[in-house]
Design a protein around this motif. Sequence first.
Motif, PDB file in Angstrom:
ATOM      1  N   GLY A 205      37.918 -28.412  -0.526  1.00 37.32           N
ATOM      2  CA  GLY A 205      37.007 -29.252   0.244  1.00 37.32           C
ATOM      3  C   GLY A 205      36.971 -30.660  -0.292  1.00 37.32           C
ATOM      4  N   GLY A 206      37.372 -31.613   0.518  1.00 34.30           N
ATOM      5  CA  GLY A 206      37.400 -33.007   0.073  1.00 34.30           C
ATOM      6  C   GLY A 206      37.106 -33.961   1.214  1.00 34.30           C
ATOM      7  N   MET A 207      36.729 -35.173   0.859  1.00 32.68           N
ATOM      8  CA  MET A 207      36.403 -36.195   1.848  1.00 32.68           C
ATOM      9  C   MET A 207      37.028 -37.523   1.454  1.00 32.68           C
ATOM     10  SD  MET A 207      32.648 -37.755   2.859  1.00 32.68           S
ATOM     11  CE  MET A 207      32.504 -38.725   1.351  1.00 32.68           C
ATOM     12  N   VAL A 208      37.531 -38.244   2.441  1.00 35.52           N
ATOM     13  CA  VAL A 208      38.011 -39.608   2.234  1.00 35.52           C
ATOM     14  C   VAL A 208      37.083 -40.546   2.990  1.00 35.52           C
ATOM     15  CG1 VAL A 208      39.890 -41.246   2.560  1.00 35.52           C
ATOM     16  CG2 VAL A 208      40.410 -38.878   1.968  1.00 35.52           C
ATOM     17  N   LEU A 209      36.473 -41.483   2.258  1.00 36.64           N
ATOM     18  CA  LEU A 209      35.590 -42.490   2.843  1.00 36.64           C
ATOM     19  C   LEU A 209      36.290 -43.840   2.740  1.00 36.64           C
ATOM     20  CD1 LEU A 209      32.777 -43.466   3.872  1.00 36.64           C
ATOM     21  CD2 LEU A 209      32.108 -43.668   1.476  1.00 36.64           C
ATOM     22  N   ASP A 210      36.596 -44.436   3.886  1.00 33.91           N
ATOM     23  CA  ASP A 210      37.293 -45.722   3.932  1.00 33.91           C
ATOM     24  C   ASP A 210      36.324 -46.767   4.466  1.00 33.91           C
ATOM     25  OD1 ASP A 210      38.988 -47.839   4.096  1.00 33.91           O
ATOM     26  OD2 ASP A 210      40.428 -46.912   5.449  1.00 33.91           O
ATOM     27  N   PHE A 211      35.893 -47.658   3.557  1.00 37.20           N
ATOM     28  CA  PHE A 211      34.899 -48.670   3.887  1.00 37.20           C
ATOM     29  C   PHE A 211      35.630 -49.958   4.243  1.00 37.20           C
ATOM     30  CE2 PHE A 211      31.150 -51.376   2.844  1.00 37.20           C
ATOM     31  CZ  PHE A 211      30.229 -50.721   3.638  1.00 37.20           C
ATOM     32  N   GLY A 212      35.714 -50.277   5.533  1.00 39.50           N
ATOM     33  CA  GLY A 212      36.431 -51.461   5.985  1.00 39.50           C
ATOM     34  C   GLY A 212      35.521 -52.638   6.244  1.00 39.50           C
ATOM     35  N   ALA A 213      36.091 -53.663   6.892  1.00 37.78           N
ATOM     36  CA  ALA A 213      35.323 -54.876   7.150  1.00 37.78           C
ATOM     37  C   ALA A 213      34.247 -54.659   8.205  1.00 37.78           C
ATOM     38  CB  ALA A 213      36.252 -56.003   7.581  1.00 37.78           C
ATOM     39  N   SER A 214      34.593 -53.953   9.286  1.00 41.65           N
ATOM     40  CA  SER A 214      33.618 -53.776  10.369  1.00 41.65           C
ATOM     41  C   SER A 214      33.385 -52.320  10.740  1.00 41.65           C
ATOM     42  CB  SER A 214      34.076 -54.546  11.617  1.00 41.65           C
ATOM     43  OG  SER A 214      35.342 -54.084  12.046  1.00 41.65           O
ATOM     44  N   THR A 215      34.141 -51.396  10.157  1.00 43.80           N
ATOM     45  CA  THR A 215      33.925 -49.969  10.405  1.00 43.80           C
ATOM     46  C   THR A 215      34.081 -49.185   9.105  1.00 43.80           C
ATOM     47  OG1 THR A 215      36.258 -49.562  10.935  1.00 43.80           O
ATOM     48  CG2 THR A 215      34.789 -50.093  12.781  1.00 43.80           C
ATOM     49  N   THR A 216      33.497 -48.004   9.089  1.00 46.21           N
ATOM     50  CA  THR A 216      33.647 -47.073   7.975  1.00 46.21           C
ATOM     51  C   THR A 216      34.085 -45.727   8.540  1.00 46.21           C
ATOM     52  OG1 THR A 216      31.935 -48.162   6.656  1.00 46.21           O
ATOM     53  CG2 THR A 216      32.459 -45.883   6.092  1.00 46.21           C
ATOM     54  N   SER A 217      35.186 -45.210   8.025  1.00 44.42           N
ATOM     55  CA  SER A 217      35.709 -43.937   8.535  1.00 44.42           C
ATOM     56  C   SER A 217      35.577 -42.846   7.485  1.00 44.42           C
ATOM     57  CB  SER A 217      37.170 -44.081   8.952  1.00 44.42           C
ATOM     58  OG  SER A 217      37.991 -44.365   7.829  1.00 44.42           O
ATOM     59  N   ILE A 218      35.355 -41.631   7.972  1.00 41.95           N
ATOM     60  CA  ILE A 218      35.236 -40.455   7.106  1.00 41.95           C
ATOM     61  C   ILE A 218      36.082 -39.336   7.693  1.00 41.95           C
ATOM     62  CG2 ILE A 218      33.685 -38.665   6.222  1.00 41.95           C
ATOM     63  CD1 ILE A 218      31.435 -40.643   6.258  1.00 41.95           C
ATOM     64  N   ILE A 219      36.892 -38.713   6.858  1.00 42.22           N
ATOM     65  CA  ILE A 219      37.619 -37.520   7.275  1.00 42.22           C
ATOM     66  C   ILE A 219      37.365 -36.436   6.230  1.00 42.22           C
ATOM     67  CG2 ILE A 219      39.797 -38.253   6.185  1.00 42.22           C
ATOM     68  CD1 ILE A 219      41.230 -36.771   8.508  1.00 42.22           C
ATOM     69  N   LEU A 220      37.005 -35.242   6.700  1.00 44.55           N
ATOM     70  CA  LEU A 220      36.687 -34.113   5.831  1.00 44.55           C
ATOM     71  C   LEU A 220      37.767 -33.047   5.938  1.00 44.55           C
ATOM     72  CD1 LEU A 220      32.894 -33.663   6.662  1.00 44.55           C
ATOM     73  CD2 LEU A 220      33.851 -34.686   4.604  1.00 44.55           C
ATOM     74  N   PHE A 221      38.043 -32.402   4.788  1.00 46.19           N
ATOM     75  CA  PHE A 221      39.005 -31.299   4.746  1.00 46.19           C
ATOM     76  C   PHE A 221      38.341 -30.062   4.163  1.00 46.19           C
ATOM     77  CE2 PHE A 221      41.797 -34.863   5.147  1.00 46.19           C
ATOM     78  CZ  PHE A 221      42.905 -34.393   5.813  1.00 46.19           C
ATOM     79  N   GLU A 222      38.744 -28.906   4.682  1.00 48.04           N
ATOM     80  CA  GLU A 222      38.268 -27.628   4.175  1.00 48.04           C
ATOM     81  C   GLU A 222      39.378 -26.595   4.347  1.00 48.04           C
ATOM     82  OE1 GLU A 222      33.997 -25.818   4.518  1.00 48.04           O
ATOM     83  OE2 GLU A 222      35.166 -25.165   6.263  1.00 48.04           O
ATOM     84  N   GLU A 223      39.650 -25.858   3.287  1.00 46.40           N
ATOM     85  CA  GLU A 223      40.710 -24.853   3.288  1.00 46.40           C
ATOM     86  C   GLU A 223      42.050 -25.460   3.694  1.00 46.40           C
ATOM     87  OE1 GLU A 223      39.474 -21.531   5.634  1.00 46.40           O
ATOM     88  OE2 GLU A 223      37.895 -20.953   4.221  1.00 46.40           O
ATOM     89  N   GLY A 224      42.271 -26.692   3.247  1.00 45.10           N
ATOM     90  CA  GLY A 224      43.550 -27.352   3.459  1.00 45.10           C
ATOM     91  C   GLY A 224      43.728 -28.005   4.808  1.00 45.10           C
ATOM     92  N   MET A 225      42.742 -27.874   5.700  1.00 48.29           N
ATOM     93  CA  MET A 225      42.868 -28.397   7.055  1.00 48.29           C
ATOM     94  C   MET A 225      41.772 -29.414   7.346  1.00 48.29           C
ATOM     95  SD  MET A 225      45.499 -27.009   8.389  1.00 48.29           S
ATOM     96  CE  MET A 225      46.601 -25.610   8.121  1.00 48.29           C
ATOM     97  N   PRO A 226      42.028 -30.375   8.256  1.00 47.17           N
ATOM     98  CA  PRO A 226      40.972 -31.318   8.629  1.00 47.17           C
ATOM     99  C   PRO A 226      39.828 -30.596   9.314  1.00 47.17           C
ATOM    100  CG  PRO A 226      42.875 -31.567  10.075  1.00 47.17           C
ATOM    101  CD  PRO A 226      43.298 -30.657   8.968  1.00 47.17           C
TER     102      PRO A 226
END
Length: 267
Positions: A205-226
């Motif tokens: 289980g992991g998360m990538v948080l990408d903090f940009g200039a005008s947007t913030t994106s989050i993608i979560l993974f569990e059991e190897g899959m998004p």
Amino acid sequence: MRAKTVIGIDLGTDLIKMVALESVSGESVPRVAGSSVAPGRGMRKGAVIDPDALTVAIREARDSLEKSTGIKNFEAHVALGGAGLSFQKAKGLIAVSRADGEITKEDMKRARLVSETSLSRLQNKEILHRIPLSYKIDNETEAYDPFGLTGSKLEAETFFITVFTQSIKNLLKALEETGIEIDEIVANPLAASYVALGRREKEIGGMVLDFGASTTSIILFEEGMPYSLDVFPIGSEHITHDIAVGFKIDLDEAEKLKLNYGAVGFE
């Protein structure tokens, strides 16, 4: 000996970034041949709104990269983010085609295609990625790869990443004007996950948080899959604006304050 060169392009609202990678015979990991950055134009909250302005920005980054590396002909892998990105999960059920019930690759493909037909809210959207999550045989046995197993029915669950149609059309128009050959367009959060997360982190289980200039994106993974993907219309520019309003200074001074004195702590 140079075997192949590819270019990665990160299209941001604030900056357009490029990196050149070259594969060398006998080496398993590609080398970084060079990189370039140009001010972003023609984008708002990560979506392409002015393809002509974006074309100018991409050309600036490309010309700078060509000047520093000498590379002129290449394939481009383009990362696209922004508020237009979203995800859906869908399931598709089919009857196994073989009389003996053995599941084939074609059965798996048909099940994924059926899952796509059950998607909702696809008006004015294009599918960027189709990622198979799991399969279920006869509504009982779950498997990530059911090839060769037996059953009468096969159900596939698929993770779809979509983007606004107008944004992708404007992007293709801008890239066509620059003469850059596109090999792949990938969702920025998904591309970032390959860099930031390892196989084990995605599994537990992991998360990538990408903090940009005008947007913030989050993608979560569990059991190897998004598991989920979300983009919020909030970024570092909002912090700059709040500093400017709070201290009653202009945006340039607020940006300097943010970069020189801003700090975030995590426990």
